[in-house]
Design a protein around this motif. Structure first.
Motif, mmCIF file in Angstrom:
data_model
loop_
_atom_site.group_PDB
_atom_site.id
_atom_site.type_symbol
_atom_site.label_atom_id
_atom_site.label_comp_id
_atom_site.label_asym_id
_atom_site.label_seq_id
_atom_site.Cartn_x
_atom_site.Cartn_y
_atom_site.Cartn_z
ATOM 1 N N VAL A 62 0.840 -1.210 0.000
ATOM 2 C CA VAL A 62 0.000 0.000 0.000
ATOM 3 C C VAL A 62 0.869 1.252 0.000
ATOM 4 O O VAL A 62 0.650 2.190 -0.778
ATOM 5 C CB VAL A 62 -0.943 0.003 1.232
ATOM 6 N N THR A 63 1.869 1.249 0.878
ATOM 7 C CA THR A 63 2.773 2.393 0.946
ATOM 8 C C THR A 63 3.577 2.532 -0.344
ATOM 9 O O THR A 63 3.778 3.646 -0.847
ATOM 10 C CB THR A 63 3.709 2.241 2.156
ATOM 11 N N ALA A 64 4.025 1.391 -0.884
ATOM 12 C CA ALA A 64 4.797 1.435 -2.129
ATOM 13 C C ALA A 64 3.968 2.073 -3.246
ATOM 14 O O ALA A 64 4.478 2.872 -4.045
ATOM 15 C CB ALA A 64 5.238 0.027 -2.527
ATOM 16 N N ARG A 65 2.686 1.754 -3.296
ATOM 17 C CA ARG A 65 1.814 2.302 -4.339
ATOM 18 C C ARG A 65 1.686 3.823 -4.202
ATOM 19 O O ARG A 65 1.812 4.558 -5.190
ATOM 20 C CB ARG A 65 0.441 1.623 -4.264
ATOM 21 N N LEU A 66 1.455 4.277 -2.970
ATOM 22 C CA LEU A 66 1.342 5.725 -2.747
ATOM 23 C C LEU A 66 2.625 6.437 -3.178
ATOM 24 O O LEU A 66 2.585 7.445 -3.895
ATOM 25 C CB LEU A 66 1.048 6.015 -1.268
ATOM 26 N N LEU A 67 3.756 5.893 -2.755
ATOM 27 C CA LEU A 67 5.030 6.526 -3.105
ATOM 28 C C LEU A 67 5.282 6.445 -4.601
ATOM 29 O O LEU A 67 5.751 7.402 -5.228
ATOM 30 C CB LEU A 67 6.184 5.873 -2.334
ATOM 31 N N GLY A 68 4.971 5.288 -5.179
ATOM 32 C CA GLY A 68 5.233 5.079 -6.601
ATOM 33 C C GLY A 68 4.450 6.037 -7.483
ATOM 34 O O GLY A 68 4.938 6.476 -8.540
ATOM 35 N N GLU A 69 3.206 6.379 -7.058
ATOM 36 C CA GLU A 69 2.369 7.277 -7.856
ATOM 37 C C GLU A 69 2.782 8.734 -7.705
ATOM 38 O O GLU A 69 2.320 9.592 -8.450
ATOM 39 C CB GLU A 69 0.899 7.115 -7.442
ATOM 40 N N TRP B 297 6.750 -1.062 -7.706
ATOM 41 C CA TRP B 297 5.611 -0.742 -6.829
ATOM 42 C C TRP B 297 4.269 -1.119 -7.430
ATOM 43 O O TRP B 297 3.307 -1.377 -6.706
ATOM 44 C CB TRP B 297 5.605 0.759 -6.496
ATOM 45 N N ASP B 298 4.163 -1.177 -8.747
ATOM 46 C CA ASP B 298 2.868 -1.440 -9.373
ATOM 47 C C ASP B 298 2.705 -2.898 -9.791
ATOM 48 O O ASP B 298 1.773 -3.237 -10.519
ATOM 49 C CB ASP B 298 2.671 -0.515 -10.581
ATOM 50 N N ASN B 299 3.609 -3.736 -9.320
ATOM 51 C CA ASN B 299 3.504 -5.158 -9.674
ATOM 52 C C ASN B 299 4.008 -6.032 -8.534
ATOM 53 O O ASN B 299 4.925 -6.827 -8.691
ATOM 54 C CB ASN B 299 4.284 -5.444 -10.959
ATOM 55 N N VAL B 300 3.382 -5.890 -7.387
ATOM 56 C CA VAL B 300 3.822 -6.654 -6.219
ATOM 57 C C VAL B 300 2.680 -6.773 -5.214
ATOM 58 O O VAL B 300 1.841 -5.877 -5.079
ATOM 59 C CB VAL B 300 5.033 -5.955 -5.538
ATOM 60 N N ARG B 301 2.633 -7.905 -4.560
ATOM 61 C CA ARG B 301 1.716 -8.079 -3.427
ATOM 62 C C ARG B 301 2.340 -9.078 -2.466
ATOM 63 O O ARG B 301 3.178 -9.889 -2.851
ATOM 64 C CB ARG B 301 0.361 -8.587 -3.902
ATOM 65 N N LYS B 302 1.923 -8.983 -1.219
ATOM 66 C CA LYS B 302 2.335 -9.993 -0.244
ATOM 67 C C LYS B 302 1.353 -11.150 -0.310
ATOM 68 O O LYS B 302 0.144 -10.958 -0.160
ATOM 69 C CB LYS B 302 2.359 -9.405 1.173
ATOM 70 N N ASN B 303 1.862 -12.328 -0.545
ATOM 71 C CA ASN B 303 1.058 -13.547 -0.453
ATOM 72 C C ASN B 303 0.991 -13.915 1.023
ATOM 73 O O ASN B 303 1.943 -14.454 1.583
ATOM 74 C CB ASN B 303 1.734 -14.646 -1.276
ATOM 75 N N LYS B 304 -0.140 -13.591 1.641
ATOM 76 C CA LYS B 304 -0.200 -13.730 3.100
ATOM 77 C C LYS B 304 -0.192 -15.188 3.562
ATOM 78 O O LYS B 304 0.241 -15.498 4.670
ATOM 79 C CB LYS B 304 -1.414 -12.979 3.649
ATOM 80 N N ILE C 13 9.996 -2.647 -3.939
ATOM 81 C CA ILE C 13 10.019 -3.451 -2.712
ATOM 82 C C ILE C 13 11.130 -4.487 -2.865
ATOM 83 O O ILE C 13 11.213 -5.159 -3.893
ATOM 84 C CB ILE C 13 8.660 -4.142 -2.471
ATOM 85 N N ALA C 14 11.995 -4.592 -1.827
ATOM 86 C CA ALA C 14 13.060 -5.603 -1.823
ATOM 87 C C ALA C 14 12.783 -6.591 -0.697
ATOM 88 O O ALA C 14 12.865 -6.234 0.472
ATOM 89 C CB ALA C 14 14.429 -4.939 -1.625
ATOM 90 N N MET C 15 12.398 -7.790 -1.070
ATOM 91 C CA MET C 15 12.139 -8.847 -0.075
ATOM 92 C C MET C 15 12.553 -10.185 -0.679
ATOM 93 O O MET C 15 12.477 -10.367 -1.891
ATOM 94 C CB MET C 15 10.650 -8.899 0.300
ATOM 95 N N ASN C 16 12.983 -11.118 0.169
ATOM 96 C CA ASN C 16 13.313 -12.470 -0.276
ATOM 97 C C ASN C 16 14.421 -12.467 -1.319
ATOM 98 O O ASN C 16 14.482 -13.347 -2.172
ATOM 99 C CB ASN C 16 12.066 -13.182 -0.846
ATOM 100 N N GLY C 17 15.303 -11.479 -1.259
ATOM 101 C CA GLY C 17 16.421 -11.401 -2.188
ATOM 102 C C GLY C 17 16.052 -10.791 -3.525
ATOM 103 O O GLY C 17 16.925 -10.492 -4.331
ATOM 104 N N ARG C 18 14.750 -10.596 -3.742
ATOM 105 C CA ARG C 18 14.267 -10.091 -5.027
ATOM 106 C C ARG C 18 13.876 -8.617 -4.934
ATOM 107 O O ARG C 18 13.783 -8.057 -3.851
ATOM 108 C CB ARG C 18 13.043 -10.905 -5.470
ATOM 109 N N TYR C 19 13.628 -7.997 -6.083
ATOM 110 C CA TYR C 19 13.026 -6.660 -6.069
ATOM 111 C C TYR C 19 11.802 -6.660 -6.962
ATOM 112 O O TYR C 19 11.719 -7.416 -7.932
ATOM 113 C CB TYR C 19 14.021 -5.577 -6.494
ATOM 114 N N PHE C 20 10.850 -5.815 -6.610
ATOM 115 C CA PHE C 20 9.588 -5.700 -7.324
ATOM 116 C C PHE C 20 9.314 -4.220 -7.556
ATOM 117 O O PHE C 20 9.606 -3.393 -6.689
ATOM 118 C CB PHE C 20 8.443 -6.275 -6.487
#
Lengths: 164, 164, 164, 164
Positions: free
Chosen positions: B89-96, B148-155, B139-146
């Motif tokens: 959510v935060t990434a989207r706000l910042l990305g826009e 802001w407009d193409n990422v979600r957390k798989n809960k 977003i940088a998680m799990n060694g990867r980067y995404f």
């Protein structure tokens, strides 16, 4: 989509263990898989152990093996774990000989098995640089990256820095 | 030479502590400095704690504070530590809203204080991506980067992934 | 030669885990075997998990189960891991009812899984007290031992102390 | 009420550190205070560092210093941290010479600084044995205690055991 990253293991402080029988440090198996698990790594990596040596004992033949492996593997992105003492020597050899690939050497000042290692931080940065830097040969240490022709280990301070 | 990286702290699992009086988890001070020390980080960073919250409790006003800070700081490269639950959510706000800067959000699934955290790995990768990726919000998680407009957390899986 | 020590697990902070899906603490399996391995324990112990609860949720029925198990087992020396919040209540019940055995309750202020726990220290002391103290019911915490009828948890300080 | 326990430090694996400059192990300061803090120890102890050596390098003169210190201190209960390789030699010297005191030697197979040490477990048991065993000289390792005249280190297995 990024192709799998080749991850070559050569030993170094990263993988030193404590021998509780005689109180010395030694190499056995790499900790790389448990480090990747701990980091919850999801980057596609292909892991291969080439040797398991202290980099002070790595000789020209060892480096030639490493160079050949880097050249002939299909992967365009390669991370190499390496002892820090001669990391700049290996980087120079690879840098002068490899084109068309992004190769990142990294290491650790404290063995991973000792519980408070810089290794996990370095591994995270090395995998990231391997994904995002243009082709070339680099050293990733202390959160930074260096090109192969402009880096040395400052042995007094125990850190990496640019030349002159 | 890369300018200093701005490092904004917002809390999240990264910085949860265990309260031994009542057995709950809470926030107090950030562990960021000790994490950077442990990683022997030598990247020039400017650290600032903006808030210290669980990202489920981060509201629009908090996000606006973060956006304003990203905009008005002089740094062109920014790393933000953030709870994983609403990181997208935060990434989207910042990305826009942000242009001309490289902004990398990162977090942890396990608190750093618990001894076996993915946080150090993620921090290493986030600092590396911040130095090497072109402008944009990631977003940088799990060694990867995404992006802001193409990422979600798989809960369910507790990992980050691309959309659809 | 000392007979095997019975080791009853009841849960408590000792065995709390961090749920990385929702950020809460929970119980699953005991860490006792890995703690004994880490301590290179060679005391002959017979391990049994009776329950896995926060001691604030331990009720009269749970305590009766524990009392019956202590009475009917053949072992003359017993160590019990227990949450610290009501450890004194359980100690009192056991102390008023058990004769001819040395029973030592112990616990932890920080979960073992969090990497920097007092649990290993307490476990070492509890096993030692169980081998060397005369019959009676004791609490072993903070390196000290207390008889069941002269101990309370000082909840403000988070430590155990004698009464009055 | 038990008088303060004298805690003599002599070095040993307990206190080995990793030298990240040259990759060797060395002694500097003892970790004893941080170990006692980690264990939340509340036993009244008086800490004194007598030497900081590998027990293979401890000579007759060193042992005489230790013996004299044990004799002349006012404390009736003493814990000594000691390298495991010659712990039985020192125990024998002390056992043949000291009366009226409870002396417990303990050590570690893995350095405390390495994150997963048996040292904290051993320290907890040694402090407990020092409080609860009758006068005599003992070795506390692997959760067990041994009298000075019936113990040896099994160097192949890396554990302590009774003689024949």
């Amino acid at each position: 989509m990024i192709h799998p990253i080749r991850l070559f293991i050569t030993g170094g402080t990263f993988d030193k263990k404590y021998n509780e029988r005689n109180g010395t440090l030694f190499f056995k198996d790499t900790h790389m898989s448990s480090m990747l698990d701990l980091g919850r790594n999801l980057v596609d990596v292909e892991l291969r152990t080439l040797m398991m040596v202290d980099s002070l004992e790595m000789d020209d033949e060892d480096r030639q093996v490493l160079l050949n492996q880097c050249r002939k593997c299909a992967n365009e992105r390669i991370v190499i774990t390496h002892g820090t003492d001669t990391m700049e020597v290996t980087a120079r050899l690879l840098g002068e000989s490899i084109t068309g690939k992004t190769v990142v050497l990294t290491g650790a000042m404290i063995p991973y098995a000792f519980g408070s290692s810089d290794g996990l931080f370095n591994l995270g940065s090395a995998l990231a640089f391997a994904q995002s830097l243009p082709e070339g040969v680099y050293i990733a240490m202390n959160g930074r990256y260096f090109t192969w022709d402009n880096v040395r280990k400052n042995k007094d301070a125990g850190v990496f820095e640019e030349l002159g």
